[in-house]
Design a protein around this motif. Sequence first.
Motif, PDB file in Angstrom:
ATOM      1  N   ILE A  90      23.454  39.332  42.283  1.00 30.43           N
ATOM      2  CA  ILE A  90      22.861  39.932  42.317  1.00 30.43           C
ATOM      3  C   ILE A  90      20.998  39.360  42.498  1.00 30.43           C
ATOM      4  O   ILE A  90      20.615  39.629  44.046  1.00 30.43           O
ATOM      5  CB  ILE A  90      23.207  40.631  40.964  1.00 30.43           C
ATOM      6  N   GLU A  91      21.330  38.442  42.094  1.00 28.54           N
ATOM      7  CA  GLU A  91      19.645  37.684  42.350  1.00 28.54           C
ATOM      8  C   GLU A  91      19.216  37.476  43.615  1.00 28.54           C
ATOM      9  O   GLU A  91      18.274  37.516  44.135  1.00 28.54           O
ATOM     10  CB  GLU A  91      19.163  36.645  41.090  1.00 28.54           C
ATOM     11  N   THR A  92      20.502  36.218  43.974  1.00 32.70           N
ATOM     12  CA  THR A  92      20.317  35.675  45.479  1.00 32.70           C
ATOM     13  C   THR A  92      20.362  36.661  46.282  1.00 32.70           C
ATOM     14  O   THR A  92      20.620  36.450  47.889  1.00 32.70           O
ATOM     15  CB  THR A  92      21.153  34.455  46.150  1.00 32.70           C
ATOM     16  N   GLY A  93      21.251  38.087  46.269  1.00 38.27           N
ATOM     17  CA  GLY A  93      21.384  38.957  47.635  1.00 38.27           C
ATOM     18  C   GLY A  93      22.736  38.479  48.753  1.00 38.27           C
ATOM     19  O   GLY A  93      22.658  39.107  48.845  1.00 38.27           O
ATOM     20  N   VAL A  94      23.381  38.019  47.959  1.00 33.27           N
ATOM     21  CA  VAL A  94      24.845  37.452  48.176  1.00 33.27           C
ATOM     22  C   VAL A  94      26.147  38.589  47.327  1.00 33.27           C
ATOM     23  O   VAL A  94      26.152  38.899  46.601  1.00 33.27           O
ATOM     24  CB  VAL A  94      25.067  36.187  47.527  1.00 33.27           C
ATOM     25  N   ASN A  95      26.727  38.711  48.262  1.00 34.21           N
ATOM     26  CA  ASN A  95      27.599  40.467  47.772  1.00 34.21           C
ATOM     27  C   ASN A  95      29.222  39.951  48.169  1.00 34.21           C
ATOM     28  O   ASN A  95      29.453  40.936  47.526  1.00 34.21           O
ATOM     29  CB  ASN A  95      27.200  41.216  49.028  1.00 34.21           C
ATOM     30  N   ARG A  96      29.185  39.232  49.060  1.00 35.68           N
ATOM     31  CA  ARG A  96      30.938  39.378  48.664  1.00 35.68           C
ATOM     32  C   ARG A  96      31.380  38.194  48.107  1.00 35.68           C
ATOM     33  O   ARG A  96      31.524  36.885  48.120  1.00 35.68           O
ATOM     34  CB  ARG A  96      31.652  39.486  50.213  1.00 35.68           C
ATOM     35  N   ILE A  97      32.418  38.362  46.841  1.00 34.80           N
ATOM     36  CA  ILE A  97      33.010  37.728  45.606  1.00 34.80           C
ATOM     37  C   ILE A  97      34.915  37.675  46.191  1.00 34.80           C
ATOM     38  O   ILE A  97      35.320  39.552  46.104  1.00 34.80           O
ATOM     39  CB  ILE A  97      32.322  38.166  44.888  1.00 34.80           C
ATOM     40  N   ILE A  98      35.207  37.330  46.299  1.00 38.92           N
ATOM     41  CA  ILE A  98      36.898  37.243  45.940  1.00 38.92           C
ATOM     42  C   ILE A  98      36.786  36.296  44.885  1.00 38.92           C
ATOM     43  O   ILE A  98      36.518  35.071  44.865  1.00 38.92           O
ATOM     44  CB  ILE A  98      37.466  36.272  47.215  1.00 38.92           C
ATOM     45  N   ALA A  99      37.959  36.868  44.151  1.00 36.82           N
ATOM     46  CA  ALA A  99      37.947  35.987  42.574  1.00 36.82           C
ATOM     47  C   ALA A  99      39.406  36.191  41.701  1.00 36.82           C
ATOM     48  O   ALA A  99      40.467  37.384  42.279  1.00 36.82           O
ATOM     49  CB  ALA A  99      37.299  36.595  41.819  1.00 36.82           C
ATOM     50  N   VAL A 100      40.458  35.077  41.762  1.00 39.48           N
ATOM     51  CA  VAL A 100      41.633  34.864  42.022  1.00 39.48           C
ATOM     52  C   VAL A 100      41.598  35.264  39.675  1.00 39.48           C
ATOM     53  O   VAL A 100      40.652  34.970  38.953  1.00 39.48           O
ATOM     54  CB  VAL A 100      42.511  33.468  41.658  1.00 39.48           C
ATOM     55  N   SER A 101      42.052  36.791  38.609  1.00 37.76           N
ATOM     56  CA  SER A 101      42.970  36.566  37.808  1.00 37.76           C
ATOM     57  C   SER A 101      44.299  36.176  38.027  1.00 37.76           C
ATOM     58  O   SER A 101      44.648  35.605  37.961  1.00 37.76           O
ATOM     59  CB  SER A 101      42.529  38.189  37.486  1.00 37.76           C
ATOM     60  N   SER A 102      44.914  37.853  37.147  1.00 37.80           N
ATOM     61  CA  SER A 102      45.942  37.256  36.857  1.00 37.80           C
ATOM     62  C   SER A 102      47.167  38.135  36.880  1.00 37.80           C
ATOM     63  O   SER A 102      46.595  40.002  36.583  1.00 37.80           O
ATOM     64  CB  SER A 102      46.533  36.629  34.832  1.00 37.80           C
ATOM     65  N   ILE A 103      48.520  38.399  37.260  1.00 37.23           N
ATOM     66  CA  ILE A 103      49.444  39.227  36.584  1.00 37.23           C
ATOM     67  C   ILE A 103      49.254  39.701  35.492  1.00 37.23           C
ATOM     68  O   ILE A 103      49.130  38.747  34.409  1.00 37.23           O
ATOM     69  CB  ILE A 103      50.803  39.140  37.408  1.00 37.23           C
ATOM     70  N   GLY A 104      49.653  40.495  34.988  1.00 36.55           N
ATOM     71  CA  GLY A 104      49.266  40.966  33.578  1.00 36.55           C
ATOM     72  C   GLY A 104      48.265  41.890  33.223  1.00 36.55           C
ATOM     73  O   GLY A 104      48.424  41.613  31.408  1.00 36.55           O
ATOM     74  N   ILE A 105      47.001  41.546  33.411  1.00 38.21           N
ATOM     75  CA  ILE A 105      46.092  41.917  33.089  1.00 38.21           C
ATOM     76  C   ILE A 105      45.898  43.137  32.166  1.00 38.21           C
ATOM     77  O   ILE A 105      45.208  43.297  31.473  1.00 38.21           O
ATOM     78  CB  ILE A 105      44.908  41.462  33.177  1.00 38.21           C
ATOM     79  N   TYR A 106      47.012  44.423  33.124  1.00 37.92           N
ATOM     80  CA  TYR A 106      46.436  46.085  33.084  1.00 37.92           C
ATOM     81  C   TYR A 106      47.740  46.251  32.226  1.00 37.92           C
ATOM     82  O   TYR A 106      47.937  47.070  31.351  1.00 37.92           O
ATOM     83  CB  TYR A 106      46.406  46.575  34.034  1.00 37.92           C
TER      84      TYR A 106
END
Length: 194
Positions: A90-106
């Motif tokens: 946010i502070e550097t103005g970069v907007n696109r993120i792809i992040a790995v989480s995990s199956i089963g987090i819900y």
Amino acid sequence: MKNVIIFGASGSLASYVIDAIEELDDVELTLFVRNKNRLQQGARNKHRVIEADATNFTSVKDAIAGQHIVYVNLAGDLELMTQNIVKAMIETGVNRIIAVSSIGIYNVPLSSMLVPYRKLADIIEASTLDYTILRPDWFTNGSEIDFTITKKGEPESGGAISRKSIAAFVAHLIGNPNEYNKENVGISTTDCRE
């Protein structure tokens, strides 16, 4: 030229992602790692490497400045590291993120092992960023590229997925950053059961 940074670049999945991204045209890779000696030598020699800790906000912000896409593939104190990455973007103005989480987090009740991965997803979803959160099934070392995508709220289907398949999907998102924007998706091998 598209600048892409990989957080957690020495991980077992990230090495496949690096290989897949190298197949794309006009991508400049930065590899963010705690210990550069854990990177494959080829990756160390080909790409810009930042040896730092994602729990240090200043290091994260300096690394993200000038990037176009941030790919997060971390383990450990995911809450703090994700907060640092989101704030730095946010502070550097970069907007696109792809992040790995995990199956089963819900799942209810939520396994204590998955709590950090749920926090990662919650922090990113609550941000203003253009995100894709991936919830992969268990990883395999298979060489096939075969995957199915499920949206958040849909039953997770399929089964254990090859790291190569996840990497292919990540590379596709980097090549097509408007796809799966503001989405939290499950990724698993195609379910062949009738």
